[in-house]
Design a protein around this motif. Structure first.
Motif, PDB file in Angstrom:
ATOM      1  N   THR A   3       0.832  -1.192   0.000  1.00  0.00           N
ATOM      2  CA  THR A   3       0.000   0.000   0.000  1.00  0.00           C
ATOM      3  C   THR A   3       0.872   1.250   0.000  1.00  0.00           C
ATOM      4  OG1 THR A   3      -1.721  -1.186   1.230  1.00  0.00           O
ATOM      5  CG2 THR A   3      -1.824   1.233   1.214  1.00  0.00           C
ATOM      6  N   VAL A   4       0.589   2.154  -0.931  1.00  0.00           N
ATOM      7  CA  VAL A   4       1.326   3.406  -1.060  1.00  0.00           C
ATOM      8  C   VAL A   4       0.343   4.548  -0.895  1.00  0.00           C
ATOM      9  CG1 VAL A   4       2.749   4.831  -2.571  1.00  0.00           C
ATOM     10  CG2 VAL A   4       3.003   2.343  -2.612  1.00  0.00           C
ATOM     11  N   HIS A   5       0.727   5.551  -0.153  1.00  0.00           N
ATOM     12  CA  HIS A   5      -0.141   6.702   0.069  1.00  0.00           C
ATOM     13  C   HIS A   5       0.103   7.728  -1.036  1.00  0.00           C
ATOM     14  CE1 HIS A   5      -2.552   9.676   2.106  1.00  0.00           C
ATOM     15  NE2 HIS A   5      -1.535  10.546   2.071  1.00  0.00           N
ATOM     16  N   PHE A   6      -0.754   7.714  -2.047  1.00  0.00           N
ATOM     17  CA  PHE A   6      -0.650   8.679  -3.131  1.00  0.00           C
ATOM     18  C   PHE A   6      -1.372   9.973  -2.741  1.00  0.00           C
ATOM     19  CE2 PHE A   6      -0.554   4.569  -5.548  1.00  0.00           C
ATOM     20  CZ  PHE A   6       0.751   4.677  -6.009  1.00  0.00           C
ATOM     21  N   GLU A   7      -0.950  11.076  -3.353  1.00  0.00           N
ATOM     22  CA  GLU A   7      -1.576  12.366  -3.120  1.00  0.00           C
ATOM     23  C   GLU A   7      -1.922  13.022  -4.452  1.00  0.00           C
ATOM     24  OE1 GLU A   7       0.941  14.715  -0.646  1.00  0.00           O
ATOM     25  OE2 GLU A   7       1.091  13.176   0.929  1.00  0.00           O
ATOM     26  N   LYS A   8      -2.872  13.960  -4.424  1.00  0.00           N
ATOM     27  CA  LYS A   8      -3.418  14.545  -5.644  1.00  0.00           C
ATOM     28  C   LYS A   8      -2.549  15.653  -6.250  1.00  0.00           C
ATOM     29  CE  LYS A   8      -7.468  15.610  -3.900  1.00  0.00           C
ATOM     30  NZ  LYS A   8      -8.863  16.126  -3.851  1.00  0.00           N
ATOM     31  N   GLY A   9      -1.855  16.409  -5.465  1.00  0.00           N
ATOM     32  CA  GLY A   9      -1.197  17.617  -5.953  1.00  0.00           C
ATOM     33  C   GLY A   9       0.000  17.383  -6.849  1.00  0.00           C
ATOM     34  N   ALA A  10       0.375  18.445  -7.582  1.00  0.00           N
ATOM     35  CA  ALA A  10       1.511  18.376  -8.496  1.00  0.00           C
ATOM     36  C   ALA A  10       2.821  18.136  -7.754  1.00  0.00           C
ATOM     37  CB  ALA A  10       1.601  19.662  -9.307  1.00  0.00           C
ATOM     38  N   GLN A  15       7.968  15.257  -6.435  1.00  0.00           N
ATOM     39  CA  GLN A  15       8.759  14.644  -5.367  1.00  0.00           C
ATOM     40  C   GLN A  15       9.128  13.208  -5.722  1.00  0.00           C
ATOM     41  OE1 GLN A  15       6.783  14.693  -1.545  1.00  0.00           O
ATOM     42  NE2 GLN A  15       8.073  13.045  -0.729  1.00  0.00           N
ATOM     43  N   TRP A  16       8.163  12.466  -6.248  1.00  0.00           N
ATOM     44  CA  TRP A  16       8.435  11.070  -6.585  1.00  0.00           C
ATOM     45  C   TRP A  16       9.396  10.958  -7.770  1.00  0.00           C
ATOM     46  CZ3 TRP A  16       6.385   6.092  -5.036  1.00  0.00           C
ATOM     47  CH2 TRP A  16       5.801   6.141  -3.764  1.00  0.00           C
ATOM     48  N   ASP A  17       9.279  11.867  -8.706  1.00  0.00           N
ATOM     49  CA  ASP A  17      10.225  11.847  -9.825  1.00  0.00           C
ATOM     50  C   ASP A  17      11.642  12.168  -9.356  1.00  0.00           C
ATOM     51  OD1 ASP A  17       8.555  11.122 -11.923  1.00  0.00           O
ATOM     52  OD2 ASP A  17       7.920  13.176 -12.303  1.00  0.00           O
ATOM     53  N   SER A  18      11.770  13.081  -8.417  1.00  0.00           N
ATOM     54  CA  SER A  18      13.099  13.467  -7.952  1.00  0.00           C
ATOM     55  C   SER A  18      13.787  12.335  -7.201  1.00  0.00           C
ATOM     56  CB  SER A  18      13.008  14.707  -7.061  1.00  0.00           C
ATOM     57  OG  SER A  18      12.311  14.415  -5.859  1.00  0.00           O
ATOM     58  N   SER A  19      13.005  11.461  -6.575  1.00  0.00           N
ATOM     59  CA  SER A  19      13.586  10.355  -5.808  1.00  0.00           C
ATOM     60  C   SER A  19      13.558   9.023  -6.566  1.00  0.00           C
ATOM     61  CB  SER A  19      12.842  10.194  -4.478  1.00  0.00           C
ATOM     62  OG  SER A  19      11.472   9.906  -4.699  1.00  0.00           O
ATOM     63  N   ASP A  20      13.132   9.064  -7.816  1.00  0.00           N
ATOM     64  CA  ASP A  20      13.034   7.849  -8.630  1.00  0.00           C
ATOM     65  C   ASP A  20      14.434   7.343  -8.993  1.00  0.00           C
ATOM     66  OD1 ASP A  20      12.480   5.844 -10.452  1.00  0.00           O
ATOM     67  OD2 ASP A  20      11.862   7.229 -12.053  1.00  0.00           O
ATOM     68  N   PRO A  21      14.809   6.120  -8.584  1.00  0.00           N
ATOM     69  CA  PRO A  21      16.151   5.607  -8.897  1.00  0.00           C
ATOM     70  C   PRO A  21      16.367   5.351 -10.386  1.00  0.00           C
ATOM     71  CG  PRO A  21      14.818   3.897  -7.865  1.00  0.00           C
ATOM     72  CD  PRO A  21      14.032   5.172  -7.758  1.00  0.00           C
ATOM     73  N   LEU A  22      15.289   5.314 -11.172  1.00  0.00           N
ATOM     74  CA  LEU A  22      15.409   5.045 -12.609  1.00  0.00           C
ATOM     75  C   LEU A  22      15.226   6.303 -13.457  1.00  0.00           C
ATOM     76  CD1 LEU A  22      13.376   1.691 -12.921  1.00  0.00           C
ATOM     77  CD2 LEU A  22      15.750   2.039 -12.235  1.00  0.00           C
ATOM     78  N   LYS A  23      15.187   7.473 -12.832  1.00  0.00           N
ATOM     79  CA  LYS A  23      14.824   8.691 -13.560  1.00  0.00           C
ATOM     80  C   LYS A  23      15.777   9.006 -14.706  1.00  0.00           C
ATOM     81  CE  LYS A  23      17.107  11.662 -10.128  1.00  0.00           C
ATOM     82  NZ  LYS A  23      16.879  12.723  -9.104  1.00  0.00           N
ATOM     83  N   ARG A  24      17.047   8.637 -14.583  1.00  0.00           N
ATOM     84  CA  ARG A  24      18.007   9.009 -15.629  1.00  0.00           C
ATOM     85  C   ARG A  24      17.737   8.290 -16.954  1.00  0.00           C
ATOM     86  NH1 ARG A  24      22.260   5.863 -17.066  1.00  0.00           N
ATOM     87  NH2 ARG A  24      22.744   3.986 -15.856  1.00  0.00           N
ATOM     88  N   TYR A  25      17.025   7.161 -16.899  1.00  0.00           N
ATOM     89  CA  TYR A  25      16.800   6.400 -18.130  1.00  0.00           C
ATOM     90  C   TYR A  25      15.825   7.103 -19.076  1.00  0.00           C
ATOM     91  CZ  TYR A  25      19.527   2.714 -16.064  1.00  0.00           C
ATOM     92  OH  TYR A  25      20.567   2.016 -15.505  1.00  0.00           O
ATOM     93  N   ARG A  26      15.032   8.024 -18.544  1.00  0.00           N
ATOM     94  CA  ARG A  26      14.147   8.811 -19.397  1.00  0.00           C
ATOM     95  C   ARG A  26      14.958   9.562 -20.451  1.00  0.00           C
ATOM     96  NH1 ARG A  26       8.975  11.214 -18.987  1.00  0.00           N
ATOM     97  NH2 ARG A  26       8.821  13.354 -19.765  1.00  0.00           N
TER      98      ARG A  26
END
Length: 426
Positions: A3-10, A15-26
């Motif tokens: 279970t993950v607590h998602f939130e509505k705001g931008a 925040q999740w993109d900044s902490s994504d360990p795979l973000k560089r592959y984009r």
């Protein structure tokens, strides 16, 4: 998925993109651009994956060798052409959870399916039927019907369908069990798409394999929407064969080469009838030009012709990324992206559409299918005008695939903001 607590705001998406360990592959992929130069919101990797940036250099290496070495490129150069398909074997085996002897990159999906049906669909007067899921991809339906005809059988009597219950979109395993048990004496083959192309429902291959084995029925799988999407364990699951394409999640390019899995227990089943070609002949003796065909052990024994090197180069560029990241990490991010997407959809509070893909993460891949009824096509056109790329399937279904290699949480947030503007009028 936990279970993950998602939130509505931008801010949540950022925040999740900044902490994504795979973000560089984009940044390893090219995105189509809108007229204003902004990246489109690309959610159609389930139809055609984006181009890896390293693809061009891999193709140019082949072109350069062809230019400078000509025929000697088969044996010389950094990646000689004669064994080129073998450069993909180890990574392909890891991708689908197989042993190297069980996989080969060759042909395209439906060609490989026909080759497998030739060997594994051997009807007898008693056991002649093929079971598929209702709503299977048309090419699979055409393939099984054509093999029934080749054996002098009526497809209407030969092909059985695993159907959903009235009023339901999804298929139930207990209904498959009942259907197989009822027809256990006449079934020769079960052929299923592991992830249904329209609904996005994923099936438990291990459970189905055990069911097929219980009654001595061959079991084959179409992984068009599974390879590169789900974490696969084909060897452990025990399926007899599987085929897949590489232009969707595997980013091999339009019309890319497909792949084939044949379980190790069939590796030296040389009695299996097959369509024979010289690249499937024992490679030690291949250039002796012998008249009698001697198949290689394993999946390679089903090869027909020497492989097209340029398409293999494009796929090699992508497969190196998959090998670097690994399906465990990709699947983890995939579940988060799709879970976040579903959360935002639920926050819209509208009855203008219905998510027909299973809510349980273990029963789906990264794509969600939304049914908009008769308004689906019109909505897709509006989304295209807003710079959103998704695809449409009859009747009224829009499919969105947040691909973990290159999609972001911000992509999903922006998509849902655009959807909110339009679903009110749908």
């Amino acid at each position: 998925m936990k279970t993950v607590h998602f939130e509505k705001g931008a801010d949540f998406a950022l925040q999740w993109d900044s902490s994504d360990p795979l973000k560089r592959y984009r940044n390893e992929f090219y995105f189509p651009k809108e007229a204003q130069g902004k990246n489109v919101l690309y959610f159609v990797g389930n139809s055609l994956g984006l181009q890896p940036k390293k693809t061009r250099s891999y193709v140019e290496e082949v072109l350069s060798d062809w230019e400078k070495l000509a025929v000697d490129g088969h044996q010389q150069g950094k990646h000689p052409w004669y064994p080129y398909h073998e450069f993909l074997t180890e990574s392909t085996a890891r991708l689908v959870g197989a042993k190297p002897i069980e996989v080969v990159v060759m042909n395209t999906l439906t060609v490989n399916l026909h080759l497998m049906l030739t060997s594994f669909y051997r009807p007898t007067p008693k056991r002649f039927q093929i079971l598929v899921e209702a709503g299977a991809f048309p090419s699979d339906q055409y393939a099984v019907a054509s093999h029934a005809k080749l054996h002098g059988l009526d497809p209407k009597q030969t092909v059985l369908e695993w159907k959903s219950r009235e009023g339901e979109e999804l298929l139930r395993f207990e209904d498959l069990e009942s259907l197989v048990h009822k027809n256990k004496d006449s079934l020769a083959l079960i052929l299923l798409g592991q992830v249904n192309y329209r609904s996005g429902q994923a099936f438990d291959l291990k459970k189905i394999s055990k069911l097929a084995e219980q009654y001595g029925i061959a079991f084959g799988v179409d992984l068009a929407h599974g390879a590169g999407n789900l974490k696969l364990t084909l060897h452990e699951d025990g399926v007899d064969f599987a085929v897949w394409c590489s232009y969707k999640y595997l980013n091999g390019g339009p019309g890319a080469l497909g792949g084939c899995f044949v379980h190790e227990r069939h590796a030296r089943s040389f009695h299996l009838l097959r369509l024979e070609g010289w690249w499937g002949h024992d490679k030690v003796k291949r250039f002796l030009m012998e008249k009698e065909f001697v198949p290689m052990a394993g999946a390679e024994g089903w090869q027909l012709s020497n492989p097209p090197i340029l398409p293999m180069a494009t796929l090699r560029a992508s497969m190196e990324l998959f090998d670097e990241v690994g399906m465990t990490a990709l699947r983890k991010k995939s579940e988060l992206l799709t879970g976040y997407f579903e959360f935002l959809l639920n926050q819209m509070g509208t009855h203008s559409f219905k998510v027909i893909t299973p809510a349980q993460s273990e029963e789906r891949g990264c794509a969600l299918s939304l049914s908009f009824g008769k308004e689906g096509k019109g909505l897709m056109e509006k989304l295209n005008q807003e710079g959103v790329k998704c695809d449409y399937r009859e009747p009224g279904v829009l499919r969105f695939a947040p691909v973990p290699l290159y999609n972001s949480f911000q992509d999903i947030f922006e998509l849902c903001e655009i959807l909110k503007k339009h679903v009110k009028s749908v």
